[in-house]
Design an enzyme around this catalytic site. Structure first.
Site, PDB file in Angstrom:
ATOM      1  N   LYS A  88      -9.960 -32.988 -19.010  1.00 40.21           N
ATOM      2  CA  LYS A  88     -10.239 -34.386 -19.359  1.00 40.21           C
ATOM      3  C   LYS A  88     -11.651 -34.558 -19.896  1.00 40.21           C
ATOM      4  O   LYS A  88     -12.586 -33.945 -19.394  1.00 40.21           O
ATOM      5  CB  LYS A  88     -10.064 -35.243 -18.083  1.00 40.21           C
ATOM      6  CG  LYS A  88     -10.155 -36.728 -18.313  1.00 40.21           C
ATOM      7  CD  LYS A  88     -10.135 -37.519 -17.004  1.00 40.21           C
ATOM      8  CE  LYS A  88     -11.529 -37.695 -16.438  1.00 40.21           C
ATOM      9  NZ  LYS A  88     -11.688 -38.907 -15.591  1.00 40.21           N
ATOM     10  N   LYS A 119     -17.406 -38.329 -18.368  1.00 38.32           N
ATOM     11  CA  LYS A 119     -18.797 -38.675 -18.642  1.00 38.32           C
ATOM     12  C   LYS A 119     -19.767 -37.806 -17.849  1.00 38.32           C
ATOM     13  O   LYS A 119     -20.931 -37.719 -18.195  1.00 38.32           O
ATOM     14  CB  LYS A 119     -19.038 -40.169 -18.411  1.00 38.32           C
ATOM     15  CG  LYS A 119     -18.820 -40.674 -17.007  1.00 38.32           C
ATOM     16  CD  LYS A 119     -19.366 -42.093 -16.908  1.00 38.32           C
ATOM     17  CE  LYS A 119     -18.301 -43.135 -16.654  1.00 38.32           C
ATOM     18  NZ  LYS A 119     -17.786 -43.127 -15.271  1.00 38.32           N
ATOM     19  N   LYS A 162     -13.648 -32.985  -7.644  1.00 44.41           N
ATOM     20  CA  LYS A 162     -15.056 -33.349  -7.459  1.00 44.41           C
ATOM     21  C   LYS A 162     -15.702 -32.517  -6.360  1.00 44.41           C
ATOM     22  O   LYS A 162     -16.903 -32.245  -6.419  1.00 44.41           O
ATOM     23  CB  LYS A 162     -15.205 -34.851  -7.188  1.00 44.41           C
ATOM     24  CG  LYS A 162     -14.795 -35.680  -8.400  1.00 44.41           C
ATOM     25  CD  LYS A 162     -15.744 -36.799  -8.734  1.00 44.41           C
ATOM     26  CE  LYS A 162     -15.439 -37.305 -10.141  1.00 44.41           C
ATOM     27  NZ  LYS A 162     -16.023 -38.567 -10.485  1.00 44.41           N
TER      28      LYS A 162
HETATM   29  P1  ATP Z   1     -16.681 -39.324 -13.931  1.00 46.51           P
HETATM   30  O1  ATP Z   1     -16.859 -38.240 -14.933  1.00 46.51           O
HETATM   31  O2  ATP Z   1     -17.977 -39.850 -13.359  1.00 46.51           O
HETATM   32  O3  ATP Z   1     -15.657 -39.023 -12.894  1.00 46.51           O
HETATM   33  P2  ATP Z   1     -14.962 -40.738 -15.740  1.00 46.51           P
HETATM   34  O4  ATP Z   1     -15.442 -40.443 -17.110  1.00 46.51           O
HETATM   35  O5  ATP Z   1     -13.720 -40.090 -15.271  1.00 46.51           O
HETATM   36  O6  ATP Z   1     -16.134 -40.560 -14.703  1.00 46.51           O
HETATM   37  P3  ATP Z   1     -14.490 -43.388 -14.590  1.00 46.51           P
HETATM   38  O7  ATP Z   1     -15.579 -44.369 -14.450  1.00 46.51           O
HETATM   39  O8  ATP Z   1     -14.087 -42.684 -13.360  1.00 46.51           O
HETATM   40  O9  ATP Z   1     -14.830 -42.308 -15.712  1.00 46.51           O
HETATM   41  O10 ATP Z   1     -13.239 -44.079 -15.270  1.00 46.51           O
HETATM   42  C1  ATP Z   1     -13.190 -45.355 -15.823  1.00 46.51           C
HETATM   43  C2  ATP Z   1     -11.857 -45.559 -16.494  1.00 46.51           C
HETATM   44  O11 ATP Z   1     -11.773 -44.724 -17.647  1.00 46.51           O
HETATM   45  C3  ATP Z   1     -10.655 -45.193 -15.630  1.00 46.51           C
HETATM   46  O12 ATP Z   1      -9.639 -46.131 -15.864  1.00 46.51           O
HETATM   47  C4  ATP Z   1     -10.224 -43.866 -16.140  1.00 46.51           C
HETATM   48  O13 ATP Z   1      -8.861 -43.629 -15.945  1.00 46.51           O
HETATM   49  C5  ATP Z   1     -10.567 -43.970 -17.613  1.00 46.51           C
HETATM   50  N1  ATP Z   1     -10.845 -42.662 -18.199  1.00 46.51           N
HETATM   51  C6  ATP Z   1     -11.873 -41.851 -17.896  1.00 46.51           C
HETATM   52  N2  ATP Z   1     -11.850 -40.745 -18.641  1.00 46.51           N
HETATM   53  C7  ATP Z   1     -10.755 -40.848 -19.445  1.00 46.51           C
HETATM   54  C8  ATP Z   1     -10.175 -40.014 -20.441  1.00 46.51           C
HETATM   55  N3  ATP Z   1     -10.715 -38.853 -20.753  1.00 46.51           N
HETATM   56  N4  ATP Z   1      -9.058 -40.442 -21.076  1.00 46.51           N
HETATM   57  C9  ATP Z   1      -8.505 -41.635 -20.759  1.00 46.51           C
HETATM   58  N5  ATP Z   1      -8.994 -42.466 -19.831  1.00 46.51           N
HETATM   59  C10 ATP Z   1     -10.109 -42.099 -19.174  1.00 46.51           C
END
Ligand code: ATP
Ligand code: LTN
Length: 331
Positions: free
Chosen positions: A197, A200, A115
């Site tokens: 990964k 969002k 980040k």
């Molecule tokens: P950001 O992009 O803002 O960092 P993010 O998409 O990684 O956000 P979070 O809100 O940080 O989402 O994560 C919420 C939950 O979703 C966490 O348990 C995280 O491990 C899971 N998660 C997020 N992205 C993935 C993915 N691509 N595959 C599996 N699990 C995910």
């Protein structure tokens, strides 16, 4: 533990539109715990401001994330659904745990490194201490189990280390939590770059399938998904693109990898991509339908938030009074 029931806690940041990564890796699994465990599911808005947010968007997404929890099948009568900033004990314990978390530990966190690289103009202290706030979220409720995607494993290990450290100094205070990481769906990858990964906050809209995307968008994104140069639908080391699509297909159909290979034997990637789009769009259709209904009812969502925050605060209060006493704060 609450009586003889184990306690589950997890959180999602209202930092963007939720993706099928959030759905498959986290939210979809949440409701499996509702019957047996006491579950707290939180919209972690304090975490979201570690990256700059437009206030109106943050507020809207907070409602949307809560509505999505409910649309994904989390019944507010059975689960405590709440917003992190409405329970001040999170920030309070977060600060306290900052003082029991080492600079060196936080420096090793890969999410911080990623980040910081993405937000070079805003590497704030909150981004750095993010994991101690997450530890506070979990430890406040004496959590036994934390369902998350694999990307959060390092933060969970740190949470356990901090809890053990605190317990060692002051005697038993916090339950040591375990992660629950569903092995087969722990990391959904970007459709544009299957080595990273699905996230969002990705700027490339085609890389990410959102839970609320229309069927047309879902079909188009899967058709364009990056795959390798082969043609057989086979789960193999190194074929990141096709492996990712197979994982998504598995998540929506429950079929095993070998069943999927058999189903698509002799058929090309094109056919398979359309099939993944179909099962994904069909699987999400009821969620989208419920979401559209719930999001219109602000008063209902606010009543869920209020009840959730009150219940969460009453659990948090017990841990906080123990922590305050042990540290030596005057009551
Ligand atoms: P950001 O992009 O803002 O960092 P993010 O998409 O990684 O956000 P979070 O809100 O940080 O989402 O994560 C919420 C939950 O979703 C966490 O348990 C995280 O491990 C899971 N998660 C997020 N992205 C993935 C993915 N691509 N595959 C599996 N699990 C995910
Ligand atoms: N850090 C998590 C979100 C999060 C969380 C939590 C998850 C904040 N607090 C407590 C589980 C338990 C993330 O970035 N996905």
């Amino acid at each position: 533990m609450i009586g003889d029931r184990k306690l589950v806690f997890s959180g999602v940041q209202p930092s963007g539109n939720l993706t099928i990564g959030n759905y498959i890796g986290a939210i979809k699994n949440f409701k499996e715990f509702s019957d047996e465990y006491k579950c707290f599911y939180c919209v972690v808005d304090l975490h979201a401001i570690t990256v700059r947010q437009v206030p109106a968007d943050l507020r809207r997404r907070t409602y949307e994330t809560l509505a999505l929890y409910i649309a994904c099948g989390l019944d507010p009568q059975k689960n405590t659904l709440f917003v992190q900033s409405q329970v001040p004990a999170h920030a309070e314990l977060g600060w306290i745990l900052d003082c029991y978390t080492m600079f060196g530990e936080l420096s090793r966190m890969t999410q911080f490194k990623d980040k910081s690289a993405k937000n070079a103009q805003n590497i704030n202290a909150g981004l750095f201490t993010y994991p101690s706030l997450m530890a506070a979220d979990i430890l406040l409720y004496q959590t036994d189990l934390v369902p998350v995607g694999i990307d959060q494993k390092q933060h969970l290990e740190l949470t356990r280390d901090v809890a053990n450290r605190f317990n060692q100094i002051y005697g038993d205070t916090f339950t040591i939590p375990e992660g629950y990481i569903a092995k087969d769906t722990m990391k959904i990858m970007s459709l544009a770059d299957p080595t990273s990964k699905m996230s969002k906050s990705d700027e490339n809209q085609n890389a990410v399938v959102y839970i609320l995307d229309s069927k047309d968008d879902i079909m188009r994104k899967f058709r364009r998904a990056v795959t390798d140069s082969g043609s057989a639908v086979k789960y193999e080391e190194g074929k990141d693109g096709i492996n990712n699509l197979m994982t998504i297909y598995h998540a929506f159909t429950g079929k095993s990898m070998s069943d999927i290979e058999r189903e698509f034997e002799g058929r090309g990637y094109g056919d398979f991509k359309s099939a993944v789009g179909e099962v994904c769009a069909d699987g999400l259709a009821p969620v989208r339908c419920e979401f559209d209904r719930i999001i219109k009812d602000k008063a209902y969502l606010e009543s869920v938030m209020k009840a959730g925050a009150e219940e969460a605060a009453s659990y948090a209060r017990r841990t906080m009074s123990k922590v305050r006493r042990k540290i030596g704060f005057v009551n």
